[in-house]
Design an enzyme around this catalytic site. Sequence first.
Site, mmCIF file in Angstrom:
data_model
loop_
_atom_site.group_PDB
_atom_site.id
_atom_site.type_symbol
_atom_site.label_atom_id
_atom_site.label_comp_id
_atom_site.label_asym_id
_atom_site.label_seq_id
_atom_site.Cartn_x
_atom_site.Cartn_y
_atom_site.Cartn_z
ATOM 1 N N GLU A 1 -6.678 8.274 5.263
ATOM 2 C CA GLU A 1 -6.114 6.926 5.160
ATOM 3 C C GLU A 1 -4.610 6.895 5.359
ATOM 4 O O GLU A 1 -4.077 5.905 5.848
ATOM 5 C CB GLU A 1 -6.520 6.225 3.865
ATOM 6 C CG GLU A 1 -5.885 6.741 2.608
ATOM 7 C CD GLU A 1 -6.303 5.953 1.360
ATOM 8 O OE1 GLU A 1 -6.477 4.735 1.446
ATOM 9 O OE2 GLU A 1 -6.448 6.591 0.296
ATOM 10 N N HIS B 1 -25.619 22.700 7.774
ATOM 11 C CA HIS B 1 -26.649 21.761 8.204
ATOM 12 C C HIS B 1 -26.147 20.797 9.276
ATOM 13 O O HIS B 1 -26.693 19.708 9.428
ATOM 14 C CB HIS B 1 -27.198 21.004 6.989
ATOM 15 C CG HIS B 1 -27.809 21.922 5.974
ATOM 16 N ND1 HIS B 1 -29.056 22.482 6.149
ATOM 17 C CD2 HIS B 1 -27.311 22.427 4.817
ATOM 18 C CE1 HIS B 1 -29.320 23.273 5.107
ATOM 19 N NE2 HIS B 1 -28.270 23.261 4.302
ATOM 20 N N ASN C 1 -4.590 -18.713 -1.832
ATOM 21 C CA ASN C 1 -5.434 -17.539 -1.561
ATOM 22 C C ASN C 1 -6.881 -17.967 -1.749
ATOM 23 O O ASN C 1 -7.190 -18.679 -2.694
ATOM 24 C CB ASN C 1 -5.157 -16.423 -2.559
ATOM 25 C CG ASN C 1 -3.804 -15.791 -2.363
ATOM 26 O OD1 ASN C 1 -3.130 -16.045 -1.364
ATOM 27 N ND2 ASN C 1 -3.392 -14.978 -3.316
ATOM 28 N N GLY C 2 -7.767 -17.499 -0.898
ATOM 29 C CA GLY C 2 -9.174 -17.849 -1.047
ATOM 30 C C GLY C 2 -9.694 -18.502 0.219
ATOM 31 O O GLY C 2 -9.024 -18.494 1.261
ATOM 32 N N CYS D 1 -4.088 -12.056 -0.142
ATOM 33 C CA CYS D 1 -2.744 -12.522 0.133
ATOM 34 C C CYS D 1 -1.956 -12.520 -1.166
ATOM 35 O O CYS D 1 -2.508 -12.283 -2.225
ATOM 36 C CB CYS D 1 -2.789 -13.941 0.687
ATOM 37 S SG CYS D 1 -3.921 -14.137 2.069
ATOM 38 N N TRP E 1 -2.607 -12.595 4.751
ATOM 39 C CA TRP E 1 -3.419 -11.648 5.524
ATOM 40 C C TRP E 1 -4.405 -12.508 6.293
ATOM 41 O O TRP E 1 -5.240 -13.174 5.699
ATOM 42 C CB TRP E 1 -4.137 -10.705 4.570
ATOM 43 C CG TRP E 1 -5.024 -9.695 5.227
ATOM 44 C CD1 TRP E 1 -6.285 -9.886 5.723
ATOM 45 C CD2 TRP E 1 -4.729 -8.324 5.449
ATOM 46 N NE1 TRP E 1 -6.777 -8.733 6.229
ATOM 47 C CE2 TRP E 1 -5.857 -7.754 6.080
ATOM 48 C CE3 TRP E 1 -3.623 -7.521 5.176
ATOM 49 C CZ2 TRP E 1 -5.909 -6.405 6.438
ATOM 50 C CZ3 TRP E 1 -3.690 -6.184 5.537
ATOM 51 C CH2 TRP E 1 -4.813 -5.636 6.158
ATOM 52 N N ARG F 1 0.336 -5.227 -1.055
ATOM 53 C CA ARG F 1 -1.021 -5.736 -0.909
ATOM 54 C C ARG F 1 -1.468 -5.742 0.543
ATOM 55 O O ARG F 1 -2.650 -5.827 0.827
ATOM 56 C CB ARG F 1 -1.115 -7.163 -1.459
ATOM 57 C CG ARG F 1 -0.868 -7.264 -2.942
ATOM 58 C CD ARG F 1 -0.826 -8.708 -3.375
ATOM 59 N NE ARG F 1 -2.140 -9.310 -3.333
ATOM 60 C CZ ARG F 1 -2.966 -9.389 -4.365
ATOM 61 N NH1 ARG F 1 -2.602 -8.896 -5.522
ATOM 62 N NH2 ARG F 1 -4.138 -9.950 -4.254
ATOM 63 N N LYS G 1 -7.994 10.757 1.169
ATOM 64 C CA LYS G 1 -6.528 10.651 1.084
ATOM 65 C C LYS G 1 -5.902 10.985 2.433
ATOM 66 O O LYS G 1 -5.043 10.276 2.920
ATOM 67 C CB LYS G 1 -6.026 11.633 0.042
ATOM 68 C CG LYS G 1 -5.294 11.307 -1.146
ATOM 69 C CD LYS G 1 -5.358 10.122 -1.970
ATOM 70 C CE LYS G 1 -6.073 8.900 -1.588
ATOM 71 N NZ LYS G 1 -6.776 8.201 -2.613
ATOM 72 N N LYS H 1 -4.248 -3.076 -0.457
ATOM 73 C CA LYS H 1 -4.400 -2.446 -1.764
ATOM 74 C C LYS H 1 -5.637 -2.953 -2.489
ATOM 75 O O LYS H 1 -6.353 -2.195 -3.123
ATOM 76 C CB LYS H 1 -3.149 -2.720 -2.602
ATOM 77 C CG LYS H 1 -3.175 -2.080 -3.980
ATOM 78 C CD LYS H 1 -3.185 -0.570 -3.880
ATOM 79 C CE LYS H 1 -3.245 0.105 -5.242
ATOM 80 N NZ LYS H 1 -3.634 1.532 -5.104
ATOM 81 N N GLU I 1 -12.576 13.111 -2.035
ATOM 82 C CA GLU I 1 -11.337 12.381 -2.309
ATOM 83 C C GLU I 1 -10.173 12.947 -1.486
ATOM 84 O O GLU I 1 -9.343 12.193 -0.967
ATOM 85 C CB GLU I 1 -11.034 12.441 -3.820
ATOM 86 C CG GLU I 1 -9.742 11.797 -4.260
ATOM 87 C CD GLU I 1 -9.614 10.319 -3.897
ATOM 88 O OE1 GLU I 1 -10.606 9.686 -3.500
ATOM 89 O OE2 GLU I 1 -8.484 9.807 -3.970
HETATM 90 O O1 M6R Z 1 -9.123 -1.310 -6.870
HETATM 91 P P1 M6R Z 1 -10.324 -0.436 -6.654
HETATM 92 O O2 M6R Z 1 -10.246 0.833 -7.407
HETATM 93 O O3 M6R Z 1 -11.607 -1.158 -6.929
HETATM 94 O O4 M6R Z 1 -10.296 -0.092 -5.113
HETATM 95 C C1 M6R Z 1 -11.335 0.622 -4.515
HETATM 96 C C2 M6R Z 1 -10.938 1.142 -3.155
HETATM 97 O O5 M6R Z 1 -10.635 0.080 -2.297
HETATM 98 C C3 M6R Z 1 -9.722 2.072 -3.219
HETATM 99 O O6 M6R Z 1 -9.943 3.135 -4.099
HETATM 100 C C4 M6R Z 1 -9.423 2.639 -1.821
HETATM 101 O O7 M6R Z 1 -10.437 3.495 -1.417
HETATM 102 C C5 M6R Z 1 -8.072 3.350 -1.813
HETATM 103 N N1 M6R Z 1 -7.285 2.938 -0.679
HETATM 104 C C6 M6R Z 1 -8.163 4.814 -1.729
HETATM 105 O O8 M6R Z 1 -6.923 5.435 -1.759
#
Ligand code: M6R
Length: 638
Positions: free
Chosen positions: A518, A534, A130-131, A27, A104, A52, A515, A633, A511
Amino acid sequence: MKRWNETSNHKPPQSQKSKPPLIIIMCGIVGYTGKRAAMPVLVSGLKKLEYRGYDSAGVAVASQEGILIRKQSGKVAGLDQLIHDDPIRATLSGSHSGIAHTRWATHGPPTTDNAHPHLGPNGRIALVHNGIIENHNALRDRFKADGHTFHSETDSEVLAHLIESHYQGDLLQAVTQALREVEGTYGLTCMSADELGVLVVARRGSPIVIGLGDDETIVASDASAIITYTRQAIYLDDHDIARIEGSHVDIRSLDSSSVTRTPAEIDWSPGAAEKGGYEHYMLKEIFDQPEAIRNTIRGRIDTGRGTAILSGLNLTPRELVDIQRLLIVGCGTSMNAGLIGEYAVEDFAGIPAEVEQAAEFRYRNPIVGSRDMVLAISQSGETADTLAAVREAVDKGSLVAALVNVVGSTIARETGRGIYLHAGPEISVASTKAFTSQVSVLLMIALKIARAHRLSREEGIQIAQEIEKLPELVEAVLASNDQLAEVAAHYAGYNNAFYIGRGYMFPVALEGALKLKEISYIHAEGYHSAELKHGPIALLEEGMPVIALLNEGPGQDKSLSNVAECKARSAPVLGVVTQGDDEARQACDHVIEIPSCPHYSAVVPAAVALQLFAYHVARIRGCAIDQPRNLAKSVTVE
Ligand code: M6R
């Protein structure tokens, strides 16, 4: 520029006893006290934290009349409208101190009642938190037996009641006493209607940053919300509690003893956290990359000696020779960058490197030798699994270093050595510039270790020069953005995609697929090119496009054969190829060109090309690019 061994944010690992649990909710918190009207600062701070991910938002301001709260489920824009339309708007906008929150949902659904701020039983104390308060049920039962009524299902409201139950005219004292009874984690900000202009903030396991202004203080759960106002900040440590009034900050520990925390300079410009005229943060951050990489490598390459200067690692050449294995941990994009690091360390230095998902490392009792170094990679520095992996490695007595973007983040503070990316704030949920900066640092780490092990000065110079060219390679790809958008239009209608690559390009395939999935919600999988046969090949048909990484380098002939296999099954093929490579071009239906360069540096322009491809596909499909559904995020939950 702050280096690990130069910054006041660097701390030795905490003892096991003082470590908070790792379940933290994602949050956002903002608080303000000072000369301005609080409300606009709070609302604009919440907007800065929107990246976030959240599902409800609220603000509270203190005035002579008491505490006024406005909150609701949904977006900050809706909350802003609610405040604007409010009949007691004058009172709301006249206050000079207040707190705000984006939530959140974890305990209870994202309703208005469950949104923060929460009030104590008499409405005299308001709190954002938060927490997770783990003993909230026991506390709630105790208060209910005393006749308290609760308006939400949240653990945070229980904490507000607990603080108010201790209040006898001194908020700092009340919060301190309350937190001594609490089990769990918190980053909190609270205020009392009886101490106008005073905020009390505290941290255990969930970040709190105090931004120091002129006659004002802005607090937040991350620096994005405060850099419009100031760059001087104090990052609270776990168990710190601070009383803030105007610009006066008094920090104590849970035992009430006074604590000194040195302010740090946040080296983000205010504009760096804005979209800068781009339609989305993601696009801005993709275009930030040449500059971000320049910042990442600036002052860290010694071309003359063919090595890297990474003082934050705090390792002598002798200690570097002693490293016999590198264990890299991370999640998502950071882990994919780690895979490229694995290839580079083995390639340059000839020592084994392994990459593991942080979530797996933390729980499987990994074997870590005395001559292993564990390298944790995290853009945010707050990812729960990566943080837990760091703590596990520390407990195993290993040498632990971190590669982090957010200065002062928990992982940065808990590792004795490390390297900041200096990529600037990454707001979009989809990680882009952090990835290429991570790769740049990993190439430098590999170079540094390699020079201590087996790499000659001449070979080192060559690699150092190639690393210095990375920003130009990215610029070349960015220059073809319009063509990339056209290519993307051919692929935006599919619901599935495969990404294939081999060698250094295998992690880039992973990667690229991450991308695309997501941000566009297209089902995409990355495979080693050789793995197609395979199993995945069974799915190839005209509705399954294949994005093939085909740049020059070892194994390219085999990758071209893989492409022929895809074409034979009617799969459309988009190739990422080296400029001028006609053979690769002719093998594909469409191509994206990247400049000619060694295979270890080609990962960077190739990744940027796939970021742009994913971006344009998602834009054509009308997706919420910066805030994809179900994602946040900073993943601070397990
Ligand atoms: O802040 P971090 O690099 O530790 O985050 C790791 C993953 O949560 C982050 O890379 C996530 O996979 C992204 N949404 C990818 O674009």
